[in-house]
Design a protein around this motif. Structure first.
Motif, PDB file in Angstrom:
ATOM      1  N   UNK A  88      63.322  52.683  32.257  1.00 17.54           N
ATOM      2  CA  UNK A  88      64.488  53.223  32.610  1.00 17.54           C
ATOM      3  C   UNK A  88      64.538  54.225  33.069  1.00 17.54           C
ATOM      4  N   UNK A  89      65.349  54.686  34.115  1.00 17.10           N
ATOM      5  CA  UNK A  89      65.547  56.241  34.701  1.00 17.10           C
ATOM      6  C   UNK A  89      66.833  56.547  34.575  1.00 17.10           C
ATOM      7  N   UNK A  90      66.654  57.645  33.927  1.00 16.96           N
ATOM      8  CA  UNK A  90      67.827  58.373  33.480  1.00 16.96           C
ATOM      9  C   UNK A  90      68.171  59.516  34.367  1.00 16.96           C
ATOM     10  N   UNK A  91      69.439  59.623  34.846  1.00 16.24           N
ATOM     11  CA  UNK A  91      69.935  60.658  35.510  1.00 16.24           C
ATOM     12  C   UNK A  91      71.270  61.297  35.171  1.00 16.24           C
ATOM     13  N   UNK A  92      71.238  62.648  35.172  1.00 12.44           N
ATOM     14  CA  UNK A  92      72.466  63.378  34.841  1.00 12.44           C
ATOM     15  C   UNK A  92      73.606  63.156  35.818  1.00 12.44           C
ATOM     16  N   UNK A  93      74.727  63.368  35.331  1.00 13.00           N
ATOM     17  CA  UNK A  93      76.008  62.948  36.302  1.00 13.00           C
ATOM     18  C   UNK A  93      76.153  64.175  37.326  1.00 13.00           C
ATOM     19  N   UNK A  94      75.499  65.287  37.353  1.00  7.84           N
ATOM     20  CA  UNK A  94      75.689  66.166  38.188  1.00  7.84           C
ATOM     21  C   UNK A  94      74.679  66.746  39.292  1.00  7.84           C
TER      22      UNK A  94
END
Length: 203
Positions: A88-94
């Motif tokens: 899984x690759x997690x990214x903040x929305x900003x």
């Protein structure tokens, strides 16, 4: 291998004064820019959001935090719980200028580690990082214990902290824009300027 891209959109955006994920850069919302980048690296995508109506236009699966008001670690936990894939690759929305090249490097590291997190010039970036689904249990235990600092959670698992020098040796020449995140109106204005200067987001 199947990969899930997870966008964390659960914050309050209180410092920005409006939903930072829905601010426009180059004719697209920030969250659309991120989703487009993730689409080239993942077979599935999940939005973690507590106000899901705002993101219906994306047409993507959505989940909410199971642990309310517990910060980004709760978002990581919710995304990993909903994921159907090991990687899984997690990214903040900003983060409007994420690098797909870096994302692929982080995901590859999951062959030997439970997580891969960049650390650039002494600053850890756990919200543009790769996590195996089997880190969910450690995240849940940390939430139960009210240990909400992601750095502490990373100590509980087999995490690879990938520093700038290591990334350079692997051929990835990072730019500050790759890790730029917007919390304040001035930072949004800076992002608009960066996008205009680049003409497009960095590779």
């Amino acid at each position: 291998m199947s990969i899930t891209g997870i966008i964390l959109a659960g914050g309050h955006s209180s410092r920005m004064g409006e939903n930072k994920a829905l601010l426009q850069i180059g004719g697209k919302t920030v969250i659309e820019r991120i989703a487009n980048q993730l689409a080239s690296m993942s077979s599935e995508m999940i939005i973690v959001a507590n106000n899901q109506e705002e993101y219906q236009f994306l047409g993507l699966p959505m989940v909410s935090d199971q642990w309310k008001e517990k910060g980004p670690l709760a978002g990581i936990h919710a995304g990993l719980t909903a994921s159907n894939t090991l990687k899984n690759l997690i990214v903040a929305c900003d983060m409007p200028f994420i690098s797909t090249e870096l994302g692929k490097i982080l995901l590859k590291k999951l062959d030997t580690h439970q997580a891969a997190v960049p650390e650039i010039e002494g600053r850890l970036h756990p919200l543009y990082a790769a996590y195996r689904k089997d880190t969910k249990e450690a995240a849940e235990q940390a939430l139960r214990d009210n240990r909400l600092r992601i750095r502490e959670f990373l100590h509980d698992i087999n995490a690879s902290i990938m520093k700038g020098d290591e990334l350079k040796r692997m051929g990835f020449l990072y730019e500050q824009a790759h890790f730029f995140n917007m919390n304040l109106p001035d930072e949004y204005q800076m992002a608009l300027k960066m996008a205009a200067e680049k003409g497009k987001h960095p590779k």
